[in-house]
Design a protein around this motif. Sequence first.
Motif, PDB file in Angstrom:
ATOM      1  N   ASN A 384       4.694 -20.207 -33.827  1.00  0.00           N
ATOM      2  CA  ASN A 384       4.808 -19.027 -34.669  1.00  0.00           C
ATOM      3  C   ASN A 384       5.865 -19.292 -35.730  1.00  0.00           C
ATOM      4  O   ASN A 384       7.023 -19.554 -35.410  1.00  0.00           O
ATOM      5  N   LEU A 385       5.472 -19.215 -36.994  1.00  0.00           N
ATOM      6  CA  LEU A 385       6.380 -19.524 -38.082  1.00  0.00           C
ATOM      7  C   LEU A 385       6.907 -18.258 -38.738  1.00  0.00           C
ATOM      8  O   LEU A 385       6.216 -17.252 -38.841  1.00  0.00           O
ATOM      9  N   THR A 386       8.164 -18.347 -39.210  1.00  0.00           N
ATOM     10  CA  THR A 386       8.727 -17.301 -40.040  1.00  0.00           C
ATOM     11  C   THR A 386       9.218 -17.943 -41.330  1.00  0.00           C
ATOM     12  O   THR A 386       9.281 -19.165 -41.458  1.00  0.00           O
ATOM     13  N   GLY A 387       9.584 -17.117 -42.307  1.00  0.00           N
ATOM     14  CA  GLY A 387      10.082 -17.638 -43.570  1.00  0.00           C
ATOM     15  C   GLY A 387       9.051 -17.518 -44.664  1.00  0.00           C
ATOM     16  O   GLY A 387       7.854 -17.327 -44.416  1.00  0.00           O
ATOM     17  N   ASN A 388       9.501 -17.674 -45.921  1.00  0.00           N
ATOM     18  CA  ASN A 388       8.596 -17.424 -47.032  1.00  0.00           C
ATOM     19  C   ASN A 388       7.608 -18.552 -47.290  1.00  0.00           C
ATOM     20  O   ASN A 388       6.749 -18.428 -48.148  1.00  0.00           O
ATOM     21  N   ALA A 389       7.725 -19.661 -46.590  1.00  0.00           N
ATOM     22  CA  ALA A 389       6.732 -20.732 -46.721  1.00  0.00           C
ATOM     23  C   ALA A 389       5.729 -20.722 -45.572  1.00  0.00           C
ATOM     24  O   ALA A 389       4.823 -21.545 -45.539  1.00  0.00           O
ATOM     25  N   ALA A 390       5.871 -19.790 -44.650  1.00  0.00           N
ATOM     26  CA  ALA A 390       4.978 -19.771 -43.506  1.00  0.00           C
ATOM     27  C   ALA A 390       3.523 -19.583 -43.932  1.00  0.00           C
ATOM     28  O   ALA A 390       2.606 -20.129 -43.309  1.00  0.00           O
ATOM     29  N   SER A 391       3.287 -18.878 -45.026  1.00  0.00           N
ATOM     30  CA  SER A 391       1.912 -18.638 -45.483  1.00  0.00           C
ATOM     31  C   SER A 391       1.228 -19.925 -45.914  1.00  0.00           C
ATOM     32  O   SER A 391      -0.009 -20.003 -45.941  1.00  0.00           O
TER      33      SER A 391
END
Length: 399
Positions: A384-391
């Motif tokens: 599970n990724l977080t942060g603004n590059a996760a998309s």
Amino acid sequence: MHLTLLPLLVAFFGLAFATAPSARASCTLKPLGQGKDDSPQFIAAMQACSTVVIPEGSTLNISTRLNTTGLTNRHLSLQGTMRFNPNIPYWSENGFPFPFQTQITFWILGGTNIVVDGGGTLDGAGQAWYDAFASNSSLLRPVTLTLFQATNVLVQDIFMINSPEWFNFVNEGKNVTFNNVTFNAASTSSHGASNTDGWDIYRSDTVVISNSVINNGDDCVSFKVSLHTTNVLVANLNCTGSHGISVGSLGQFAGVFDIVENVTATNIRMSNAENGARIKAFAGSGVGSGMVNNITFSGFIESAVDNPVVIDQCYETSAADCEAFPSNVFISNILFTTISGTGTSSVVADLACSPGARCSNITVDNLALTGPSGKAEFECQNVNLTGNAASLFGACTVT
């Protein structure tokens, strides 16, 4: 390199740096010449003298192993060269052994309050070893310098060239700093200078590596553990030809619980390398376990790097064994941020975790990476990724 960062490193860790002691006695060593072994006089000087000077323009011939442990308040001013005689049969039988990954070393240096500086060179004379290893992969090759149970050590302003294997092994150290060190391992034959890690950190606490240039054939810095490695700052490095800044490999040995935590790697230039920012752990039957926690990779500029951003929980393990026996290393609180540059393939980031929630709180921010054609692909699984590059990664499979 940004030498002005060093006071910030001191503030960051609150380090008490070793400083050159007031000399009770100063010894200047000159080579014996005619192929004679300078090791005995070097050991005697390090034991007897507060300051040991190897003059500029001189080369000590180190033909037998160096044990300079148990020292207190010592300053080695290496202005000339210490060259380790490439007598392969001797070193293979007599290098100081370390059981972790079956290492041997030319030189063990330990004690309290030690400075090594002076602008000179440690020469591992590695070419004979590179050629011999090509036909004998079981050959034990020496680490150039092992800091063993050393506290308050400063190594700075020196050159290290052509190590047979790792350049530096920090084993059970505390408050150890390397600053402004230049490495070069370059084979002159078709046989590469393999396994020539810049630094391997093992069971150590509070280590700073800064303002250095590394041209080698394996990890620029690697955090190798059996038990606990913590509180490490790596800053302002220029790494060429390396395997990256690597946390691991972890979980290699059955019955051992590895811990690496509180590591920051920042302002790193990585070029013509296999990896950039990397975490690696073993899976499969009969391996160990461990924990990776609170790791930051920040401000990487990468050029022609095969794998710019990596988590690999299936390191040197077949896909079938990974599926049947997932990694027992749990990875949490990881930040990859402000990483830019080019990869050698379209896949510029690959975060591959084992199933069963082995990876948690993985944050990816501000990636500006492209492949050679300008195309960039981002792959991940079981995270599970977080942060603004996760998309960028799309939907990861989480099991």
